[in-house]
Design an enzyme around this catalytic site. Structure first.
Site, PDB file in Angstrom:
ATOM      1  N   GLU A   1     103.856  83.160  39.824  1.00  0.00           N
ATOM      2  CA  GLU A   1     103.973  82.160  40.889  1.00  0.00           C
ATOM      3  C   GLU A   1     104.532  80.840  40.358  1.00  0.00           C
ATOM      4  OE1 GLU A   1     100.088  84.039  43.182  1.00  0.00           O
ATOM      5  OE2 GLU A   1     100.976  82.195  43.935  1.00  0.00           O
TER       6      GLU A   1
ATOM      7  N   ASP B   1      98.405  84.515  53.186  1.00  0.00           N
ATOM      8  CA  ASP B   1      98.306  84.485  51.736  1.00  0.00           C
ATOM      9  C   ASP B   1      97.019  83.748  51.339  1.00  0.00           C
ATOM     10  OD1 ASP B   1     101.008  84.274  49.307  1.00  0.00           O
ATOM     11  OD2 ASP B   1      98.874  84.698  49.045  1.00  0.00           O
TER      12      ASP B   1
HETATM   13  C1  GLC Z   1      98.780  85.188  45.733  1.00  0.00           C
HETATM   14  C2  GLC Z   1     100.200  85.605  46.074  1.00  0.00           C
HETATM   15  C3  GLC Z   1     100.307  86.867  46.871  1.00  0.00           C
HETATM   16  C4  GLC Z   1      99.143  87.791  46.565  1.00  0.00           C
HETATM   17  C5  GLC Z   1      97.846  87.113  46.968  1.00  0.00           C
HETATM   18  C6  GLC Z   1      96.618  87.955  46.622  1.00  0.00           C
HETATM   19  O1  GLC Z   1      98.644  83.808  45.808  1.00  0.00           O
HETATM   20  O2  GLC Z   1     101.023  84.620  46.688  1.00  0.00           O
HETATM   21  O3  GLC Z   1     101.569  87.468  46.555  1.00  0.00           O
HETATM   22  O4  GLC Z   1      99.286  89.009  47.286  1.00  0.00           O
HETATM   23  O5  GLC Z   1      97.698  85.820  46.393  1.00  0.00           O
HETATM   24  O6  GLC Z   1      96.501  88.115  45.239  1.00  0.00           O
END
Ligand code: GLC
Length: 660
Positions: free
Chosen positions: A537, A346
């Site tokens: 988030e 992530d």
């Molecule tokens: C974010 C998320 C993830 C996402 C990634 C790219 O922090 O946790 O779900 O795919 O970054 O945007």
């Protein structure tokens, strides 16, 4: 060091095969013309074919092509394939893509071209691709984007209900159809890879990502992994099609099962927290959807979670971040379950691991992470990993395993033969046909929780008074991950119909008063739309930035004013999770959970006016109070306001309850 072979104008699609033929020529191997047509080489072609770099020969099995290419790569080229940067970090100087041998770029939430149009997206991705193809071995780039409810970053794309609403439909076929449309709109505009679907199992609705989940029941979430088939198709060869993309199930695992108050990220409360559980319960609640996604749907990519796991059945064990867990990433996921795709970290996730950067890199690579989302520190990551390999602290076998997994995906996607965007379907973005499917999804996602005195369905002849900001706000009904990371209120960012517009399309006599200030006399029906404003988030965690499950003062006042004045009163909730309505429910004759329906507000009106029946069922338990969270089906002393699986159905004037 980069080479400048003959390259086509981006967007040339099918002509790109000629590019690689030209590239192979530069590599000292004149490819026979027949190779472009993948016909058997004969005569003089046979000799030339014998000199063709095997990885550029589409007639060979993928495993052979991977082996051949891997054998040609330097350590720097291999590490480059394991590195993903944010487009914003190279946009000012795209030559950095080749200089860093980058294997992938992403658009984070809101990272969009200007103008934000389908053609500009395809031009942007193709421009980056052209840079990647200037590298010595011409390995094409993977471009990833969060198409979590449609290609949400693209203005004009069809915006579907978020997963929580799709879970309420109990319709795996519809989810597959949604994701096929999303794959079509995404691939036609450049990205070949989506960081979706989230197969998180949300166990505490105080979580800011609850709406990204199909629900609290792992069996329901597992049923919805048909989303992977929608994205990828059902055969490996489908991945090369212009209407399919590589899918990513996320966030592995237990991201929705953390304990409130255990997050150590910023002022988050539960997002990125600690899942305190036994192996047995982890397998049943958190791991189950991944087993289905891998073994039944052959998902090509998996994103480990920021969160941690702490084993109650291992005395003295402390929390281990998923990005550092060799037990779960390698022993369980890759070896026991048989995952043969690749793991993508992530966003900057490894920086939340213990130790200095070199330790974080080494720990995660050795745990089994294959590609690293390092938005703005790709050079530092590459240097750190190279040093760790050269010091013997990361075995080359681990690097080769990671790179092989990544290259296999690129071959399966057909990127070596067709590296540029195939724009065949670009005019289908936001098409009426796609929106019609989204409208049906919205209707099927609506959950009718109360319907006294046959308040619903409405008749078009009724005089209708509508109140509440969320009745007429596209941004609020779409939620986070729409045009920007956090989403935004308002009606200007993207096309669609609000719930109010849907009601007005169904009935001629409608008055709207956002704050219910307009006189309320002379109406047959009052509709009050309550709910949340967008978030994403941990910024949406209850306790962060004023977020709560309680209704706002304005929403309570609107209900009081409208429902006390108009004889039939209907309340709609436009939110990513159940809100506390226990005190307000008696005032309403009917109560509908609309979730985050996206761009097609007409779909809400379709069930309000009986064009379609209510069929939705709760994918999560509805609490009486915030203090009841976490509360889930199967808990002892289970006493919610509405149980998991509850929903009223309407057939004409008949309303009946269903559970399941
Ligand atoms: C974010 C998320 C993830 C996402 C990634 C790219 O922090 O946790 O779900 O795919 O970054 O945007």
């Amino acid at each position: 060091m980069t080479h400048q072979p003959l390259l086509p104008r981006p967007g040339s699609g099918r002509r790109a095969a000629g590019v690689l033929l030209a590239a192979a020529t530069l590599l000292g191997a004149a490819l026979p013309a027949s190779a472009a047509r993948a016909e058997p080489a004969t005569g003089p072609d046979a000799a030339a074919a014998a000199r063709t770099p095997r990885y550029l020969d589409p007639r060979l099995p993928t495993a052979e092509r991977v082996r051949d290419l891997l054998g040609r790569m330097t350590l720097e080229e291999k590490i480059g394939q394991m590195t993903q940067a944010e487009r914003g970090s190279v946009d000012a100087d795209p030559t950095r893509i080749a200089a860093l041998n980058l294997g992938s770029l992403l658009s984070g939430g809101g990272s969009t071209p200007t103008p934000n149009t389908p053609a500009a997206w395809a031009d942007m991705v193709d421009g980056y691709q052209r840079q990647a193809l200037t590298t010595r071995l011409h390995i094409p780039l993977l471009y990833g984007v969060d198409s979590v409810h449609g290609h949400g970053n693209l203005a004009g794309a069809t915006v579907f209900p978020h997963n929580i609403g799709m879970g309420a439909t109990r319709d795996p076929g519809l989810v597959a159809e949604e994701e096929h449309i999303t794959a079509t709109e995404t691939r036609a505009t450049g990205p070949q890879w989506v960081f979706a679907p989230c197969v998180c199992v949300t166990r505490d609705e105080r979580w800011g990502r609850a709406y990204e989940s199909f629900g609290e029941n792992p069996a329901l979430v597992s049923r919805m992994t048909t989303a992977v088939d929608g994205f990828q198709g059902t055969r490996r060869s489908d991945l090369a099609r212009p209407d399919r993309v590589l899918a990513t199930v996320k966030h592995f695992a237990g991201d929705g099962d953390t304990t409130y108050g255990t997050s150590t990220t910023g002022d988050y409360r539960i997002d990125r927290g600690v899942t305190v559980t036994s192996h047995r319960r982890f397998d049943a609640v958190d791991l189950a959807p991944y087993v289905t996604a891998v073994q039944a749907h052959h998902v090509g990519s998996i994103m480990p979670s920021y969160s941690s796991v702490q084993w109650t059945d291992v005395p003295g064990s402390g929390p281990v971040r998923m990005s550092a867990s060799k037990e779960l990433l390698t022993d369980v996921l890759k070896r026991k379950i048989g995952f043969d795709g690749f793991l993508i970290s992530d966003w900057d996730a490894i920086t939340e691991l213990p130790g200095d950067f070199a330790t974080q890199v080494r720990t995660s690579v050795n745990a089994g992470m294959d590609m690293f989302m390092q938005p703005y520190d790709a050079p530092q990551f590459e240097q750190a990993l190279s040093a760790e390999v050269q010091a013997g602290r990361v075995p080359m076998s681990r690097i080769d395993d990671a790179v092989s997994r990544i290259l296999r995906a690129k071959f399966d996607l057909g990127l070596f033969e067709h590296p540029y965007t195939d724009r065949t379907n670009i005019d289908s973005v936001g098409s009426s046909a796609h929106r019609a499917v989204a409208r049906r999804a919205v209707a099927e996602s609506q959950v009718l929780l109360k319907n006294d005195h046959h308040a619903l369905p409405l008749a078009p002849s009724q005089r209708i008074y509508v109140a509440g900001v969320n009745a007429d706000d596209l941004g609020n009904q779409a939620g986070g991950w729409t045009l920007t990371w956090q989403g935004q209120s308002g009606n200007t960012a993207f096309p669609g119909t609000t719930i109010l517009q849907g009601i007005r399309n169904a009935a001629p006599n409608v008055t709207y008063s956002a704050d219910a200030a307009a006189p309320t006399t002379g109406y047959d029906v009052g509709i009050v739309v309550i709910g949340e404003t967008p978030y994403a988030e941990g910024l949406g965690d209850v306790g962060v930035g004023g977020h709560t499950l309680e209704l706002s003062t304005t929403d309570r006042a609107n209900i009081d004013r409208v429902c006390s004045a108009i004889s039939t009163c209907i309340v709609l909730d436009v939110a990513g999770r159940p809100q506390i309505v226990t005190g307000q429910l008696p005032a309403a004759d009917a109560f509908v959970m609309s979730w985050l329906p996206g761009s097609e507000g007409d779909g809400v009106a379709d069930v309000l006016f009986g064009k379609r029946p209510f069929t939705g069922r709760l994918p999560v338990t509805w609490p009486r109070s915030e203090a009841q969270e976490p509360i889930n089906i199967g808990d002892p002393q289970y006493d919610p306001l509405f149980p998991y699986g509850f929903g009223l159905t309407t057939r004409g004037r008949t309303t009946s309850a269903q559970l399941g």
